[in-house]
Design an enzyme around this catalytic site. Structure first.
Site: not given
Ligand code: ADQ
Length: 457
Positions: A157, A365
């Protein structure tokens, strides 16, 4: 994947529960796939107990959940230590933050082995195994050493860094050897696949020219990009909930006539949060028309707080948001609303839908799902604009976003300003193209294409 090909076995550090409404898109997609053919989801129970290895089995429809406890010492070494103080920083290009302690690596190996030992007992010959993420790199190697011949896929991921960074990680050859025990390794982007291939060529001396097909240590592993998506319909449906409507009404009221820029992230040093606040500070100075008009809502959820680097970034952000607000705020205007909390997904959907700019500016990311969630809930007639870092995996596909270099504060400031004043016709055009990409590449498509590729090997 159909029922003739056997069950699906999912292994991940965090587990979903197919019987309960899932939080994130990936859990939804995996639940659907598991429910379709039956299977097992094995992961950490979330419990820290005296010894690693106790497994609680429970049934949820056709899916068996296997939740394994981990001891404090193993949690510190496997999760906080090797996973989040070596692999996470190194794979996000932060070698300066890695903390390599041999006992952490030993704990990581031990926990991977313990998961493999539990899995072997639950496995049937026709099962297909899908392992997720950097916590579980040694799963296939352990399973193979126990005689398992089932198909095993892996999805990373997070990004895979260039070979020179990989080569700086202690035991990197062993890590790569671990990769080769999977039949298929899925990455978020083509750039990650190329990094994997170049590492194999430069460090391991592999001669394959085809980046999708690598032979090393007497094994062949397929590597391919499978950009992850979001559950577009489910996320959009959240707009109809009372929670979303209430937030839209309340924020709409308290910021009436004002323009919102929104950022939502885990509070992680990879997400470029200090740089983002500095961009907003400079935006107000350089384009004074934003004074008293534009507000940045930055939601940053707490994460891995016992790792020192996370405590540091939290302090830095609190200091920065306080000083920027102190400098610019008026009695009736708070420039930055900084919220260090988890926010229900329905509220996030509502917030995105009324934000003129979605500011997604990580320094590095794997993909970044927030970029896709933001696009999913825009109003087609009067959409907002996505400003996206070139270093998010999502930038490889979402080329109609305004792409920025988050290290370049001035360029990002000018781009945010461009987003704020962009004519509606251009916003609509960009949104239509982005929406199509996000819909076509939703999380269900991601899941189906990975499993189909794994089956075809
Ligand atoms: P993350 O690093 O967690 O994931 P991201 O892909 O942005 O990053 O996913 C975060 C998720 O958590 C999103 O669905 C977002 O809406 C939710 N989220 C973030 N902050 C929040 C908050 N304060 N309250 C509630 N929900 C919140 C890892 C990798 C990424 C990759 C994903 C999926 O680092 O690059 O895209 O896995 O593979």
């Amino acid at each position: 994947m159909d029922s003739k090909t056997g069950r699906l076995i999912v292994v991940s550090n965090r587990m979903g529960d197919p019987g309960k409404p899932a939080q994130g898109g990936m859990a939804v997609a995996l639940n659907q796939a598991l429910n379709a053919v039956g299977g097992v989801w094995l992961g950490w129970s979330g419990e820290i107990t005296e010894r690693t290895g106790a497994v609680r089995l429970s049934k949820s429809g056709p899916v068996q959940l296997a939740a394994m406890d981990i001891s404090q010492q193993d949690y510190d070494g496997y999760y906080l230590g090797y996973s989040n103080s070596v692999l996470w920083p190194a794979f996000h290009h932060r070698l300066d933050l890695i903390d390599t302690q041999p006992e952490h690596f030993a704990a990581y190996r031990r926990v991977n082995r313990a998961f493999a030992q539990k899995l072997v007992k639950l496995l049937e010959p026709e099962d297909t195994i899908w392992v997720h993420d950097y916590h579980m790199l040694f799963m296939a190697m352990e399973l193979r050493s126990m005689g398992v011949e089932n198909k095993i896929g892996f999805f990373l991921h997070i990004p895979l860094p260039p070979s020179q960074i990989m080569a700086a990680i202690p035991n990197n050859e062993l890590l790569m050897r671990a990769f080769t025990h999977f039949d298929l390794v899925g990455f978020q982007t083509h750039a990650d696949v190329m990094n994997f291939h170049l590492y194999a060529q430069r460090v391991l001396g592999v001669e394959d020219d085809d980046p999708n097909h690598i032979t090393a240590f007497g094994r062949t592993v397929r590597a391919q990009a499978f950009p992850i998506g979001v559950d577009v319909d489910q996320f959009r449906a959240l707009l109809e909930t009372d929670q979303a409507k209430e937030l839209v009404g309340r924020i709409g009221g308290s910021t009436a006539g004002r323009v919102l820029i929104t950022g939502v992230d885990r509070l992680d040093y990879s997400k470029g949060l200090p740089e983002r606040l500095k961009v907003f500070d400079r935006l107000i100075e350089k384009y004074p028309e934003n004074h008293r008009l534009t507000t940045l809502v930055q939601i940053a959820s707490p994460t891995r707080e016992s790792v020192e680097a996370y405590a540091d970034i939290r302090k830095e952000l609190e200091g920065l948001s306080g000083s920027i607000n102190g400098k610019h705020a008026r009695i009736d205007w708070t420039p930055i609303r900084y919220i260090h909390r988890n926010v229900p997904r329905a509220r996030l959907a509502g917030l995105f839908s009324i934000s003129r700019v979605g500011l997604v500016t990580p320094l590095r990311d794997g993909m970044n799902l927030v970029a896709k969630e933001y696009v999913a809930v825009q109003d087609d007639d009067d959409p907002g604009v996505l400003v996206l870092s070139q270093f998010a995996g999502a930038a490889e596909e979402m080329e109609e976003a305004l792409i920025v270099n988050p290290h370049d504060i001035e360029q990002t400031v000018d781009t945010v300003q461009r987003a704020l004043v962009m004519p509606q016709s251009e916003r609509r055009e960009r949104q239509a193209a982005l929406k199509k990409r996000v819909e076509d590449g939703n999380v269900e498509a991601w899941c189906a294409s990975f499993l189909a590729r794994l089956q075809s090997i």
